[in-house]
Scaffold this active site. Structure first.
Site, short mmCIF file in Angstrom:
data_model
loop_
_atom_site.label_atom_id
_atom_site.label_comp_id
_atom_site.label_asym_id
_atom_site.label_seq_id
_atom_site.Cartn_x
_atom_site.Cartn_y
_atom_site.Cartn_z
N CYS A 255 102.39 -26.34 -47.29
CA CYS A 255 103.31 -25.95 -46.22
C CYS A 255 104.69 -26.41 -46.68
O CYS A 255 104.86 -27.56 -47.11
CB CYS A 255 102.93 -26.63 -44.91
SG CYS A 255 104.17 -26.39 -43.59
N CYS B 222 107.20 -19.60 -47.08
CA CYS B 222 106.39 -20.10 -45.97
C CYS B 222 104.95 -19.75 -46.29
O CYS B 222 104.63 -18.58 -46.54
CB CYS B 222 106.83 -19.39 -44.68
SG CYS B 222 105.82 -19.78 -43.25
N1 DGL Z 1 106.73 -23.87 -43.45
C1 DGL Z 1 105.67 -23.02 -43.09
C2 DGL Z 1 104.53 -23.06 -44.08
O1 DGL Z 1 104.80 -23.23 -45.25
C3 DGL Z 1 105.21 -22.94 -41.69
C4 DGL Z 1 105.30 -24.09 -40.78
C5 DGL Z 1 105.09 -23.57 -39.39
O2 DGL Z 1 105.94 -22.80 -38.94
O3 DGL Z 1 104.06 -23.92 -38.79
O4 DGL Z 1 103.39 -22.87 -43.73
#
Ligand code: DGL
Length: 278
Positions: free
Chosen positions: A196, A77
């Site tokens: 993301c 993440c």
């Molecule tokens: N998948 C996550 C990222 O790579 C976060 C998405 C979220 O929870 O806003 O930033």
């Protein structure tokens, strides 16, 4: 496999489903290891949450994975990597778990960009939290000071994916809006980092609304390659990661809902268990 045996699965954590795009690539490249995935779906998205909240949620998930026996955890993440990784590495690990390791996804992605861009103008789409942290600018700046990085916050993109609306007209609208904003800030961009882990699920929309000449860079394959390299360089960690080829999925939301959505990411049915993090 258990805490007391001194070895465990590799932990993979995301706010929700996005980390499955990373896990999928990791398992393609390193199928022999055991994995435990935690999606904090009940509290996703993290993208607009404050530094302190993202840090606290991420710390809870990492501690839960350690309690499951993991010696190595990947923050799959960007928001957690941008806002929590450094504090966990510098504060929590030395005081509580000095022999365990937590790695993120930003550095492995930043490392490859120098070989991909020709114009030396790179765009990043990410959550507001990741963009505000300027983590990509800093990491790319250390490695390739000549590259000009332009960030674009994309509020709602992760929420669209979490809501299973990636193929909707609404998704088209918001993807086009943010990409147009980015390209008008810097028309010389020739490479776009999907900063993301949810965004590979929007790939067809992103391709559709971006000039054809712009390379799109999803992270999964680079994170997996970097993990492979890390395990080769750190046999003391690799030897404490069990190799049974299994994967457990844990969510803070409904296991049924997770199972349904995970099918979209993984193209297979998986068993899912509920977990609480507080
Ligand atoms: N998948 C996550 C990222 O790579 C976060 C998405 C979220 O929870 O806003 O930033």
């Amino acid at each position: 496999m258990t805490h007391s045996s001194g070895a465990g699965a590799i932990g993979v954590f995301d706010s929700g489903y996005g980390g499955l795009t990373i896990l999928h690539e990791i398992r393609q490249q390193l199928p022999m290891y055991d994995y435990i995935y935690i999606g904090d779906n009940a509290r996703a998205p993290y993208g607009s949450r404050s530094f302190d909240v993202v840090y606290e949620f991420t710390r809870q998930a990492v501690m839960k994975l350690f309690a499951q026996g993991c010696r190595l955890v990947i923050l799959a993440c960007n928001t957690a990597s941008a806002k929590a990784l450094r504090t966990i590495q510098q504060h929590d690990l030395p005081t509580t778990y000095p022999s365990r390791r937590v790695l993120g996804v930003i550095r492995p992605t930043a490392e490859v960009i120098g070989d991909i861009t020709t114009t030396r103008h790179v765009g990043i789409v990410a959550t507001p939290g990741t963009i505000k942290s300027r983590s990509y600018e800093m990491e790319i700046g250390k490695l390739y000071p000549d590259i000009i990085v332009t960030g674009q916050a994309c509020p709602l993109w992760a929420a669209i994916v979490e809501a299973n609306e990636a193929d909707s007209k609404g998704a088209d609208y918001f993807v086009k809006k943010r990409l147009d904003e980015l390209m008008s800030k810097d028309p010389h961009i020739d490479s776009l980092i999907l900063g993301c882990t949810h965004y590979p699920l929007l790939l067809s929309k992103i391709r559709k609304h971006l000039p054809a000449s712009v390379h799109i860079i999803p992270q999964g394959c680079y994170v997996a390659r970097s993990l492979d390299d890390y395990l080769h360089r750190h046999p003391e960690i690799a030897s404490r990661c069990t190799q049974g080829g299994t994967c457990r999925y844990l969510t803070t939301e409904s296991p049924e809902r997770f199972q349904e959505t995970a099918r979209m990411f993984l193209h297979e049915d998986v068993q899912v268990e509920h977990i609480s993090l507080e």
